[in-house]
Structures are given as structure tokens and as C-alpha cells.
Write a protein that holds these residues in place. Structure first.
Motif, PDB file in Angstrom:
ATOM      1  N   ASN A  81       4.081  -1.069  17.300  1.00  0.00           N
ATOM      2  CA  ASN A  81       3.952  -2.212  18.213  1.00  0.00           C
ATOM      3  C   ASN A  81       3.637  -3.464  17.381  1.00  0.00           C
ATOM      4  OD1 ASN A  81       3.192  -4.146  20.081  1.00  0.00           O
ATOM      5  ND2 ASN A  81       2.024  -2.741  21.344  1.00  0.00           N
ATOM      6  N   PRO A  82       4.535  -4.444  17.358  1.00  0.00           N
ATOM      7  CA  PRO A  82       4.325  -5.608  16.483  1.00  0.00           C
ATOM      8  C   PRO A  82       3.219  -6.551  16.934  1.00  0.00           C
ATOM      9  CG  PRO A  82       6.286  -5.918  17.834  1.00  0.00           C
ATOM     10  CD  PRO A  82       5.821  -4.510  18.084  1.00  0.00           C
ATOM     11  N   TYR A  83       2.672  -6.340  18.132  1.00  0.00           N
ATOM     12  CA  TYR A  83       1.703  -7.294  18.678  1.00  0.00           C
ATOM     13  C   TYR A  83       0.273  -6.757  18.770  1.00  0.00           C
ATOM     14  CZ  TYR A  83       5.857  -9.912  20.054  1.00  0.00           C
ATOM     15  OH  TYR A  83       7.042 -10.606  20.042  1.00  0.00           O
ATOM     16  N   TYR A  84       0.055  -5.513  18.389  1.00  0.00           N
ATOM     17  CA  TYR A  84      -1.270  -4.928  18.604  1.00  0.00           C
ATOM     18  C   TYR A  84      -2.165  -5.051  17.371  1.00  0.00           C
ATOM     19  CZ  TYR A  84      -5.074  -1.693  19.392  1.00  0.00           C
ATOM     20  OH  TYR A  84      -6.341  -1.155  19.523  1.00  0.00           O
ATOM     21  N   LYS A  85      -3.401  -5.498  17.596  1.00  0.00           N
ATOM     22  CA  LYS A  85      -4.471  -5.437  16.612  1.00  0.00           C
ATOM     23  C   LYS A  85      -5.766  -5.116  17.353  1.00  0.00           C
ATOM     24  CE  LYS A  85      -2.745  -8.450  12.939  1.00  0.00           C
ATOM     25  NZ  LYS A  85      -3.115  -9.503  11.964  1.00  0.00           N
ATOM     26  N   GLU A  86      -6.710  -4.536  16.667  1.00  0.00           N
ATOM     27  CA  GLU A  86      -7.986  -4.193  17.287  1.00  0.00           C
ATOM     28  C   GLU A  86      -8.890  -5.429  17.394  1.00  0.00           C
ATOM     29  OE1 GLU A  86      -9.856  -0.998  15.231  1.00  0.00           O
ATOM     30  OE2 GLU A  86      -8.369   0.494  15.837  1.00  0.00           O
ATOM     31  N   ASP A  87      -9.764  -5.395  18.403  1.00  0.00           N
ATOM     32  CA  ASP A  87     -10.816  -6.406  18.583  1.00  0.00           C
ATOM     33  C   ASP A  87     -10.267  -7.834  18.682  1.00  0.00           C
ATOM     34  OD1 ASP A  87     -12.823  -4.444  18.453  1.00  0.00           O
ATOM     35  OD2 ASP A  87     -12.810  -4.497  16.270  1.00  0.00           O
ATOM     36  N   THR A  88      -9.158  -7.988  19.377  1.00  0.00           N
ATOM     37  CA  THR A  88      -8.517  -9.302  19.473  1.00  0.00           C
ATOM     38  C   THR A  88      -9.443 -10.354  20.060  1.00  0.00           C
ATOM     39  OG1 THR A  88      -6.337  -8.287  19.694  1.00  0.00           O
ATOM     40  CG2 THR A  88      -6.550 -10.555  20.439  1.00  0.00           C
ATOM     41  N   SER A  89      -9.965 -10.116  21.254  1.00  0.00           N
ATOM     42  CA  SER A  89     -10.800 -11.131  21.915  1.00  0.00           C
ATOM     43  C   SER A  89     -12.125 -11.337  21.184  1.00  0.00           C
ATOM     44  CB  SER A  89     -11.056 -10.734  23.372  1.00  0.00           C
ATOM     45  OG  SER A  89     -11.781  -9.520  23.452  1.00  0.00           O
ATOM     46  N   LYS A  90     -12.686 -10.279  20.639  1.00  0.00           N
ATOM     47  CA  LYS A  90     -13.945 -10.384  19.892  1.00  0.00           C
ATOM     48  C   LYS A  90     -13.766 -11.272  18.670  1.00  0.00           C
ATOM     49  CE  LYS A  90     -17.429  -7.530  17.564  1.00  0.00           C
ATOM     50  NZ  LYS A  90     -17.805  -6.128  17.203  1.00  0.00           N
ATOM     51  N   ASN A  91     -12.681 -11.084  17.945  1.00  0.00           N
ATOM     52  CA  ASN A  91     -12.425 -11.895  16.758  1.00  0.00           C
ATOM     53  C   ASN A  91     -12.133 -13.348  17.115  1.00  0.00           C
ATOM     54  OD1 ASN A  91     -12.773  -9.761  14.938  1.00  0.00           O
ATOM     55  ND2 ASN A  91     -10.636  -9.127  15.113  1.00  0.00           N
ATOM     56  N   MET A  92     -11.379 -13.558  18.203  1.00  0.00           N
ATOM     57  CA  MET A  92     -11.123 -14.928  18.653  1.00  0.00           C
ATOM     58  C   MET A  92     -12.430 -15.629  19.023  1.00  0.00           C
ATOM     59  SD  MET A  92      -7.785 -14.760  21.114  1.00  0.00           S
ATOM     60  CE  MET A  92      -6.147 -14.367  20.504  1.00  0.00           C
ATOM     61  N   ALA A  93     -13.264 -14.934  19.795  1.00  0.00           N
ATOM     62  CA  ALA A  93     -14.531 -15.526  20.256  1.00  0.00           C
ATOM     63  C   ALA A  93     -15.431 -15.879  19.082  1.00  0.00           C
ATOM     64  CB  ALA A  93     -15.229 -14.572  21.214  1.00  0.00           C
TER      65      ALA A  93
END
Length: 391
Positions: free
Chosen positions: A353-365
Motif C-alpha cells: 500500500n503506497p499510502y500507509y505509515k504508522e502513527d500518522t496523526s500522532k506524528n502530524m500533531a
């Protein structure tokens, strides 16, 4: 305490923003101000503000901007109203930053107003290309008005930098939509069936078809071609979500209503399913059909095939599960038949899946907190020149 105004105007955008909103709401040093506008406040588009209330968010303000109609004139008036009404909001509330997602015309107008008030803009989902829609130009314009950027793929990150944005302010933490799929408890098939009052014992597909705003072909003609292909696939039912408030959207929605009335046993149509029901519907579906970005970005996370029709999404990175075809009845039908074959479905079960990474919202925040609380958000920014190999 620093304040951040998050602007949401559509059902799809809110579904993506929700996990980031939850992260920022937990931050004791940031005041989260949720501003609801656009289609959320329209009965014609399902009054999706109710979903935001149901999720327990406190809304700072509701701002009516939507003119009736989907003509270029009505859209231009909506943009003008957005500039006017958000000027009043920014003048009264003076947030320390504004956060927006994507590429819609009303969000562009909001950003114009924020720029005039010298409020730094945080932009999600820049750098993408959708050659078949006016959104393409709007997205890049918002990038140039914004200071801090979150893209969903490295290729898109590079494109934002190519537009002159400093790499130090461009981050790729993956797709919020993919994070939703990984973290949210979705409905069982039986629960989904009860929620929408439509039987799901037969195979079904999820259909979303929006106007391709750069196409010379009339959108109602395009949808007629699609519906002719849909009825030809035997033993397939459909869950159809209606088009958004782009030029021609109401024409498509009228055709959807007529189509659903002709085949009440095969078709369930609605303005909005909401995020949980929509993702649950994709999970149990045979395929996703249409020209929505969800077929490109979210559907691959389920290993569900996508029939991507026309040029509206042309330019986006496509997973192996995406079959792209033109707006042609035979091509659409052939693509749907291909998606039902075990050989194809077996191949995509192990795809990346080319769009998946872990902890997306946590890292953005965490990055947003750093920029807001350590006075890194600026209005002034230099143009970053890319160094080309041949000078």
C-alpha cells in the motif's frame, strides 16, 4: 495557549481530519477550534454536521457560504461568500494558525482570507495531481499560500518542494484515511445491513462518481455510461454515495435518484454514509467503482479492487488493485469483470500500500505542536530553488 482553526466543509475531508483533530484536542497547550462550513450545513448533502456533533467535538463556529446551484456562477459566489464570512471570523477570533486539507474551491477561498489576515496556513494532502479536475490547480495554489505541509507520499512531498517549498517544512507521514482503517472498529456486515436498511446477502460494489470538472463531456452523460455498465454485470448490487457540490454535481445526483428508483432491489443510494459506514461498506464490497480519491487511497488498504473511471484522478499514485479505464461502457464492464477474477484478486492480496505509515496523526500533531508552541509558524518564507542536474 496557542489556537488552531481547523476548517472542514465536506464529509470526506472530515473523515480524514478526525484522527488529527482527536490528537490536537488532547494537547493541553493548543486550543482546537473546529469551524464547519460548506456542504456540512446543507440538507441536500446530508447535513453531515450531525456526524461531527455525534463524535463529541465542540464546534467553534458554523459559517454558511454555500449558494444554491452547481453552476460556475454559483460556485464563484460561494467562493466570494467564503472570503467575506471567513474575514469576519478571522477578524474576531484571530487564530494562531489555520489547518486545511486538500483542494476544494471553498477551502481555497478560506485560505485567501487567512492569508490577508497574515495567519499561517497548515496544508494537508498537497503535491498530488488530478489532471481531470480543477482541484488540481486549486491544490497547488493552496500549497503556495501555506507554510507547513503534510503530504501522503514521498512523490507528493518532492512535488511540494518542486513548487518552491523548503524541505524542512514538508513532511510525509502517510495517509490519515489509511490510519482510520487500521485503528477504527468498523461495523460487521450484519450491523452495516441494519444501519442502511438494505440487504447485503448478494455481492455488491460501492460507487461514487463526481463531476470531472475539466472534461468537455457533460457529467450526466458520463454517469449514464456508467449506469449502463453497472446494470450489465449480473448478480451485482450497488451502494451509491452521491456527488459533491462541484459544477454538475446536482445533475449526477438527479440521475442517481432516477437510477435507484428503477432498481430498488439492487441499488441503495444516499447523500453520505459517514466515515464508519462508508469504510465498512468498502470492506465487504466486491469492488469500488467511480472516480473518487477514496478508490485510489483508501480502498487498497482493504485489498479491494478499484475501477477508476476517466481522468479525474489521473496523476495520483495507483496501487496494483486499481484498474483505470476511460468513460466507455465496454471498458468499464471489462474492468469490472477483471476485478471479479480470482487471478487478479489473488495478486493484490499481498500488494504494498503506497499510502500507509504508522502513527500518522500522532506524528502530524507532534510537528504542529512544535511549530505552534515554539513560535516557528511564520508568514514570511523564502522560495526554495530545486537544484537541477543540468543547471
Amino acid at each position: 495557549m496557542r489556537s488552531i482553526a481547523i476548517i472542514t466543509s465536506t464529509r470526506a475531508e472530515y473523515g480524514l481530519l478526525k484522527p488529527l483533530m482527536e490528537q490536537l484536542h488532547q494537547d493541553k497547550e493548543i486550543e482546537l477550534r473546529i469551524v464547519v462550513t460548506g456542504m456540512h450545513l446543507s440538507h441536500a448533502f446530508g447535513n453531515t454536521i450531525d456526524e461531527i456533533h455525534a463524535d463529541g467535538f465542540l464546534i467553534d463556529e458554523c459559517i454558511e457560504i454555500l449558494f444554491d446551484g452547481d453552476t460556475p456562477s454559483a460556485i464563484s459566489k460561494t467562493m466570494g461568500m467564503a472570503i467575506f464570512e471567513f474575514a469576519n471570523y478571522f477578524n474576531r477570533k484571530k487564530p494562531d494558525a489555520v489547518l486545511v486539507l486538500g483542494d476544494r474551491y471553498e477551502i481555497f477561498a478560506v485560505c485567501m482570507s487567512a492569508m490577508n489576515f497574515k495567519i499561517p496556513i497548515i496544508h494537508l494532502c498537497g503535491g498530488e495531481v488530478t489532471e481531470g479536475a480543477m482541484d488540481d490547480a486549486i491544490r497547488h495554489a493552496i500549497t503556495k499560500m501555506s507554510f507547513l505541509h503534510f503530504t501522503i507520499a514521498d512523490e507528493y512531498k518532492k512535488r511540494v518542494i518542486q513548487l518552491g517549498e523548503n524541505p524542512d517544512r514538508v513532511y510525509n507521514f502517510g495517509s490519515l484515511g489509511n490510519e482510520n482503517i487500521a485503528r477504527i472498529q468498523l461495523l460487521s456486515k450484519a450491523e452495516l445491513e441494519r444501519a442502511i436498511h438494505f440487504p447485503l446477502e448478494h455481492p455488491y460494489s460501492v460507487v461514487t462518481f463526481h463531476p470531472a470538472t475539466r472534461s468537455e463531456q457533460l457529467c450526466e452523460e458520463q454517469f449514464e455510461i456508467l449506469q449502463n455498465a453497472l446494470v450489465r454485470l449480473a448478480n451485482m448490487n450497488y451502494i451509491i454515495t452521491k456527488a459533491n457540490a462541484d459544477a454538475g454535481g446536482k445533475h449526477i445526483n438527479r440521475r442517481i435518484d432516477m437510477f435507484a428508483s428503477q432498481y430498488p432491489d439492487r441499488i441503495y443510494a444516499c447523500e453520505s454514509l459517514g466515515m464508519i459506514k462508508y469504510l465498512s461498506a468498502i470492506k465487504y464490497s466486491e469492488m469500488v467503482i467511480g472516480n473518487s480519491s477514496s478508490g485510489i487511497v483508501e480502498a487498497p488498504a482493504f485489498g479491494v479492487p478499484t475501477i477508476n473511471i476517466g481522468n479525474r484522478q489521473k496523476g495520483r499514485i495507483e496501487a496494483d488493485s486499481v484498474i483505470t479505464c476511460s468513460v466507455n461502457e465496454e471498458e468499464i464492464l471489462d474492468s469490472m469483470m477483471k476485478a471479479t477474477k480470482e487471478a487478479f484478486r489473488s495478486k493484490i492480496r499481498t500488494m504494498k500500500n503506497p499510502y500507509y505509515k504508522e502513527d500518522t496523526s500522532k506524528n502530524m500533531a507532534a510537528v504542529i505542536h512544535d511549530y505552534l508552541c515554539n513560535d516557528k509558524m511564520k508568514i514570511e518564507k523564502e522560495f526554495y530553488d530545486v537544484k537541477f542536474l543540468n543547471g
